[in-house]
Design an enzyme around this catalytic site. Sequence first.
Site, mmCIF file in Angstrom:
data_model
loop_
_atom_site.group_PDB
_atom_site.id
_atom_site.type_symbol
_atom_site.label_atom_id
_atom_site.label_comp_id
_atom_site.label_asym_id
_atom_site.label_seq_id
_atom_site.Cartn_x
_atom_site.Cartn_y
_atom_site.Cartn_z
ATOM 1 N N GLY A 234 -1.662 -4.416 -3.459
ATOM 2 C CA GLY A 234 -1.330 -3.070 -3.913
ATOM 3 C C GLY A 234 -0.194 -3.140 -4.921
ATOM 4 O O GLY A 234 0.038 -4.186 -5.543
ATOM 5 N N SER A 235 0.511 -2.046 -5.057
ATOM 6 C CA SER A 235 1.558 -1.978 -6.080
ATOM 7 C C SER A 235 2.787 -2.765 -5.631
ATOM 8 O O SER A 235 3.016 -2.972 -4.430
ATOM 9 C CB SER A 235 1.932 -0.515 -6.314
ATOM 10 O OG SER A 235 2.449 0.033 -5.123
ATOM 11 N N THR A 236 3.584 -3.156 -6.607
ATOM 12 C CA THR A 236 4.819 -3.891 -6.300
ATOM 13 C C THR A 236 5.754 -3.010 -5.465
ATOM 14 O O THR A 236 6.393 -3.490 -4.529
ATOM 15 C CB THR A 236 5.488 -4.347 -7.612
ATOM 16 O OG1 THR A 236 4.583 -5.261 -8.257
ATOM 17 C CG2 THR A 236 6.803 -5.051 -7.362
ATOM 18 N N ALA A 237 5.798 -1.716 -5.780
ATOM 19 C CA ALA A 237 6.697 -0.817 -5.040
ATOM 20 C C ALA A 237 6.326 -0.789 -3.556
ATOM 21 O O ALA A 237 7.198 -0.934 -2.681
ATOM 22 C CB ALA A 237 6.627 0.587 -5.640
ATOM 23 N N GLY A 239 4.496 -3.011 -1.998
ATOM 24 C CA GLY A 239 4.639 -4.389 -1.497
ATOM 25 C C GLY A 239 6.047 -4.654 -0.978
ATOM 26 O O GLY A 239 6.233 -5.311 0.054
ATOM 27 N N GLU A 256 -0.220 -9.535 -2.884
ATOM 28 C CA GLU A 256 -0.833 -9.570 -4.220
ATOM 29 C C GLU A 256 -0.506 -8.248 -4.887
ATOM 30 O O GLU A 256 -1.028 -7.202 -4.490
ATOM 31 C CB GLU A 256 -2.362 -9.749 -4.107
ATOM 32 C CG GLU A 256 -2.786 -11.066 -3.488
ATOM 33 C CD GLU A 256 -2.466 -12.262 -4.358
ATOM 34 O OE1 GLU A 256 -2.250 -12.096 -5.571
ATOM 35 O OE2 GLU A 256 -2.389 -13.372 -3.811
ATOM 36 N N CYS A 290 -5.795 -5.570 -11.523
ATOM 37 C CA CYS A 290 -4.425 -6.110 -11.565
ATOM 38 C C CYS A 290 -4.299 -7.143 -12.664
ATOM 39 O O CYS A 290 -3.208 -7.323 -13.207
ATOM 40 C CB CYS A 290 -4.055 -6.703 -10.212
ATOM 41 S SG CYS A 290 -5.227 -7.930 -9.632
HETATM 42 P P1 NDP Z 1 -0.550 1.058 -3.289
HETATM 43 O O1 NDP Z 1 0.554 0.092 -3.226
HETATM 44 O O2 NDP Z 1 -0.258 2.481 -3.545
HETATM 45 O O3 NDP Z 1 -1.413 1.022 -1.938
HETATM 46 C C1 NDP Z 1 -1.979 -0.150 -1.436
HETATM 47 C C2 NDP Z 1 -2.335 0.051 0.025
HETATM 48 O O4 NDP Z 1 -1.140 0.178 0.788
HETATM 49 C C3 NDP Z 1 -3.139 1.319 0.300
HETATM 50 O O5 NDP Z 1 -4.068 1.055 1.334
HETATM 51 C C4 NDP Z 1 -2.069 2.281 0.770
HETATM 52 O O6 NDP Z 1 -2.580 3.321 1.550
HETATM 53 C C5 NDP Z 1 -1.200 1.361 1.587
HETATM 54 N N1 NDP Z 1 0.163 1.833 1.822
HETATM 55 C C6 NDP Z 1 0.841 2.810 1.167
HETATM 56 N N2 NDP Z 1 2.095 2.916 1.675
HETATM 57 C C7 NDP Z 1 2.206 1.978 2.658
HETATM 58 C C8 NDP Z 1 3.250 1.561 3.533
HETATM 59 N N3 NDP Z 1 4.442 2.141 3.511
HETATM 60 N N4 NDP Z 1 3.012 0.566 4.396
HETATM 61 C C9 NDP Z 1 1.806 -0.047 4.415
HETATM 62 N N5 NDP Z 1 0.771 0.284 3.619
HETATM 63 C C10 NDP Z 1 0.974 1.289 2.740
HETATM 64 O O7 NDP Z 1 -1.540 0.445 -4.382
HETATM 65 P P2 NDP Z 1 -2.820 1.119 -5.010
HETATM 66 O O8 NDP Z 1 -3.811 1.435 -3.950
HETATM 67 O O9 NDP Z 1 -2.350 2.197 -5.915
HETATM 68 O O10 NDP Z 1 -3.425 -0.092 -5.859
HETATM 69 C C11 NDP Z 1 -3.087 -0.342 -7.177
HETATM 70 C C12 NDP Z 1 -2.074 -1.466 -7.251
HETATM 71 O O11 NDP Z 1 -2.584 -2.638 -6.658
HETATM 72 C C13 NDP Z 1 -1.738 -1.844 -8.681
HETATM 73 O O12 NDP Z 1 -0.361 -1.997 -8.826
HETATM 74 C C14 NDP Z 1 -2.422 -3.190 -8.853
HETATM 75 O O13 NDP Z 1 -1.852 -4.030 -9.811
HETATM 76 C C15 NDP Z 1 -2.322 -3.767 -7.477
HETATM 77 N N6 NDP Z 1 -3.336 -4.783 -7.300
HETATM 78 C C16 NDP Z 1 -2.972 -6.107 -7.214
HETATM 79 C C17 NDP Z 1 -3.924 -7.093 -7.113
HETATM 80 C C18 NDP Z 1 -3.558 -8.547 -7.007
HETATM 81 O O14 NDP Z 1 -4.423 -9.321 -6.637
HETATM 82 N N7 NDP Z 1 -2.339 -8.945 -7.310
HETATM 83 C C19 NDP Z 1 -5.333 -6.760 -7.098
HETATM 84 C C20 NDP Z 1 -5.607 -5.363 -7.186
HETATM 85 C C21 NDP Z 1 -4.628 -4.410 -7.276
HETATM 86 P P3 NDP Z 1 -3.055 4.681 0.837
HETATM 87 O O15 NDP Z 1 -3.959 4.326 -0.306
HETATM 88 O O16 NDP Z 1 -3.771 5.365 1.916
HETATM 89 O O17 NDP Z 1 -1.800 5.346 0.363
#
Ligand code: NDP
Length: 521
Positions: A234-237, A239, A256, A290
């Site tokens: 997911g996002s760096t924030a 993460g 990731e 990503c």
């Molecule tokens: P987010 O970081 O917003 O969310 C990722 C997941 O984390 C979602 O299932 C989300 O749930 C969940 N989540 C949100 N808050 C929390 C928390 N406090 N604790 C645990 N889990 C939480 O990412 P996005 O879904 O917006 O994805 C896009 C991002 O992912 C981009 O920055 C992209 O670069 C990155 N990415 C990285 C990859 C890599 O391999 N390096 C591959 C693909 C994407 P919910 O959606 O329900 O809020």
Amino acid sequence: MASADTTAVPPSANGSATANGGQRPGIAVENPATGEVIAHVPDRSPDEVRAMVARARAAQPGWEAIGFTGRGQVMRRMQKWMLDHVEEVINTIQSETGKTYEDAFSAEVSYGAAAFGFWADEAEKYLAPEKVKAGSPMLMGRRMELRFRPLGVIGVIGPWNYPFTNSLGDAIPALMAGNTVVLKPSEVTPLTSLLIEKAMHECGMPEDVLIVATGRGDTGAALIDEVDMIMFTGSTATGKKVMAKAAETLTPVSLELGGKDPMIVLADANIERAANAAVFFSMFNGGQTCISIERVYVEAPVYDEFVAKVVEKTKALRQGDPSKGPGSVDVGAITFPNQMGIIERHVRDAVDKGARALTGGRRGSGPGDFFEPTILVDVDHTMSAMTEETFGPTLPIMKVADAEEALRLVNDSPYGLGASVFSGDTVRGEQIARRVEAGAVCVNDALVNYYALELPMGGWKTSGVGSRHGAGGIRKYARQQAIVVNKYPLKKDLYMFPHGKLKTGMLRRMTNVIYGRGKRD
Ligand code: NDP
């Protein structure tokens, strides 16, 4: 969509139904290409997550006991299931992401078919016990072995851009290592995970070995408290939040995260190929990858030619509702409505600071969430379009004097996920590639390293911690255990009590003999 409906719950807006005994309303899943609500799924509470992990924990020993062969059989059946159900999987992915048929096929279904087979074949090899030889005289006569044991229950938290590849793709090696998995898909794209969970059971996966916990951020946060390891994409924030939460229980994490992948185009590059690659790898999946190309640095002598070709090719792209099947459009929708605001902000900020949009530059008209394929020029590093992850179908292109300036700008980033270098001289291209601060760099290609399941894929700097794929991509799901066996034990070893001058002298002489030799400058 059909299978996912079986676990869907009715909408709660009218208060008539809820996800878990009346406490939490269900989550509405929308098709971003049409704006239609297509399903509702439960929003799992922390208590439900706890119960799910307990079930997964109870199922783990049995799953571990069936061994690599038994687990591999389930994965092989899943591989066949994927191929037999291509249309159903693509329909489900498309319905919740709004991506094109081709994006769903190449980066999700075909990746999935490869991954099920790869981990079925390779898991045992990567996790095989390793015989080790030690140099220390303390271990003379001992047999030593490094062994791998499953961690237990793995929590996989996935994003919305690749509902199969970035969620289930990580669950497969975790399962093959003998763990059970509780998977929390993005609230925006939960249907693919539910479909595959059901398919896994059809293919012989025992109950509770893979459990999908649909929900929002707090469902993911609850998972971190319960499991033995977290695989997060997911996002760096987010993460950073995940890592901080995991620190409370010393739960290991693999992250990731985001990227701002650069492309360098040198003056001797094949400009036609470089332009085709720039357009494809920045716009496919609507730029929501990503490892999309997010910024380009072009040597001055070929800048004009490159920009002209990129603009021409971008103008030719067809965008729209992708539901009409293969070949109907080139660029699909923006999956997560909030992402639209980020894309608009980056484009507006660049234009306000002097950039020009040579094509695109705004939200698409009509129903659904679309952003026009956009090429920005006259850009620099004061603009967020060049420094922050945009995650949309936009491509800023910057003119540079030479490769050194390009490298300086490429590495001027908190991110380090992927990168690419285009050059007619592959030796020079590779030399430049090795100086890029990123987990993967392609020469005359971009992003295709992701398909090499044998190679590690992971980010440097704020793009991640750990990696997926290759040996490290499955060993992270295992505990390492060092086994030392003394096959011919003496009554007493030399260093044991009581200490004595003579013995200590002998040990010192032995140390000098063993470590005092060897070449030194
Ligand atoms: P987010 O970081 O917003 O969310 C990722 C997941 O984390 C979602 O299932 C989300 O749930 C969940 N989540 C949100 N808050 C929390 C928390 N406090 N604790 C645990 N889990 C939480 O990412 P996005 O879904 O917006 O994805 C896009 C991002 O992912 C981009 O920055 C992209 O670069 C990155 N990415 C990285 C990859 C890599 O391999 N390096 C591959 C693909 C994407 P919910 O959606 O329900 O809020």
